[in-house]
Design an enzyme around this catalytic site. Structure first.
Site, PDB file in Angstrom:
ATOM      1  N   LYS A 165       8.320  12.233 105.648  1.00  0.00           N
ATOM      2  CA  LYS A 165       6.869  12.061 105.598  1.00  0.00           C
ATOM      3  C   LYS A 165       6.505  10.587 105.765  1.00  0.00           C
ATOM      4  O   LYS A 165       7.298   9.681 105.521  1.00  0.00           O
ATOM      5  CB  LYS A 165       6.327  12.601 104.272  1.00  0.00           C
ATOM      6  CG  LYS A 165       6.433  14.131 104.127  1.00  0.00           C
ATOM      7  CD  LYS A 165       5.488  14.857 105.045  1.00  0.00           C
ATOM      8  CE  LYS A 165       5.658  16.366 105.043  1.00  0.00           C
ATOM      9  NZ  LYS A 165       5.229  17.021 103.807  1.00  0.00           N
TER      10      LYS A 165
ATOM     11  N   ARG B 255      13.202  21.115 101.000  1.00  0.00           N
ATOM     12  CA  ARG B 255      12.961  21.455 102.406  1.00  0.00           C
ATOM     13  C   ARG B 255      13.169  20.181 103.217  1.00  0.00           C
ATOM     14  O   ARG B 255      12.412  19.217 103.078  1.00  0.00           O
ATOM     15  CB  ARG B 255      11.546  22.002 102.585  1.00  0.00           C
ATOM     16  CG  ARG B 255      11.212  22.447 104.001  1.00  0.00           C
ATOM     17  CD  ARG B 255       9.793  23.011 104.072  1.00  0.00           C
ATOM     18  NE  ARG B 255       9.476  23.464 105.417  1.00  0.00           N
ATOM     19  CZ  ARG B 255       8.955  22.728 106.376  1.00  0.00           C
ATOM     20  NH1 ARG B 255       8.694  21.433 106.138  1.00  0.00           N
ATOM     21  NH2 ARG B 255       8.697  23.222 107.574  1.00  0.00           N
TER      22      ARG B 255
END
Length: 335
Positions: A279, A314
């Site tokens: 991210k 994840r």
């Protein structure tokens, strides 16, 4: 005034007899941080936690899609899209995607998460026919290639139906099963487990000045409400995973506030999934303009999450993450 109970998780061999096991996993706790809106946090002993809250924190989580949660689980990201933020286009060819999934399986991944619609900031909605055309051949190919849990990353009932027919075991919805009103009834009728995620806004608008009264408690309340709503629609709590939605309608400061107190979400009484891999905030803090340059930072965040007892990670960098988890657990256990 509502009290929220966050276990102060510890991991390691020096465990007091009074410690309580967290969610049937590898962590334990002797104290709990009590949070409340407008109040300073306070620390109490575990035996002072109300019985209902204590049960939610300690009750072992049932297996989902054949996976138990007594150890960390890794979900590998496999985007069959041309425009995902980190790996868009890399696996757009179904044969390439199936080969990539096979490599993740060989590395020891616990579940593969197949997506056909980018949810990067600014992404537009993909027609369901196009999304199905992207994911169905990948899931069929993976299922034909061998066993292993498969998740479909979608907001749409028609896509979920096609994916399940092709061999998917779980529905992972970034919209918390609110985008398509037909999705929750479909999952309930099929007895499908689901992952419900928090997001403020949709991908096209979510990063336009997100605001919260208290990001930690606001996200917690949203997930608690969604879990209750899904239970009312026939999806049992034992079939639900919760994801706080790092990066979905959140600033860097919001993300860090959630990461610092992730263990609060165990009070939901369901397994927690963290999807922080590659991210933007990782690149902002640690460097790495491109997604693939953020693997070290992604792994650092993943290991920090394991210190909170988070059950599912994840990730994009499957082999590196699995190696890191093995060493992390061995170092803490001393064997």
């Amino acid at each position: 005034m509502t009290d929220y109970h966050r276990p102060l998780v510890q991991i390691g061999p020096a465990r007091p007899e009074s410690a309580l096991t967290l969610a049937g996993g590898w962590g334990w706790f002797t104290h709990v941080e009590v949070l409340a809106r407008g109040q300073a946090p306070r620390i109490i002993t575990a035996d002072a936690v109300p019985s209902t809250a204590r049960e939610a924190l300690t009750k072992p989580r049932p297996a989902i899609a054949g996976l138990t949660f007594d150890r960390p689980r890794v979900m590998g990201i496999l985007n069959a899209t041309p425009d995902s933020f980190s790996d868009g286009g890399r696996h757009a060819d179904p044969q390439v995607a199936v080969a990539a999934g096979a490599a993740m399986r060989a590395a020891g991944v616990d579940m593969l998460d197949i997506g056909g619609e980018s949810t990067r900031p600014g992404a537009e909605t993909v027609p369901e026919e196009e999304e199905i055309a992207r994911v169905r051949p990948v899931i069929e190919g993976l299922r034909a290639a061998g066993e292993g849990a498969i998740s479909i990353d979608t907001r749409k009932a028609a896509v979920a139906e096609a994916a399940v027919a092709a061999g998917a075991d779980l529905v992972n919805d970034v919209a918390g099963l609110t985008f398509d009103p037909a999705l929750a009834p479909f999952c309930a009728a099929q007895g499908l487990p689901v992952c419900v995620m928090h997001a403020q806004g949709d991908p096209a608008t979510m990063q336009r000045g997100p605001r919260y009264e208290d990001v930690l408690l606001d996200v917690y309340d949203y997930l608690a409400e969604r879990i209750a709503a899904l239970e009312a629609q026939g999806i049992p709590r034992a079939n639900i995973i919760a994801d706080p939605g790092i990066g979905f309608g959140k600033t860097l400061e919001h993300n860090l506030a959630l990461l610092a107190r992730l263990s609060l979400f165990h009070s939901l009484g369901v397994p927690i999934l963290l999807g922080a891999s590659r991210k933007r905030f990782i690149g902002t803090i640690g460097g790495g303009a491109a997604g693939e340059d953020r693997a070290p930072g992604s792994i650092a965040v993943a290991l920090a999450a394991l210190n909170h007892g988070v059950q599912v990670l994840r990730v994009h960098d499957v082999a590196q993450t699995i190696q890191s988890i093995l060493l992390y657990r061995s170092a803490l256990a001393g064997k």
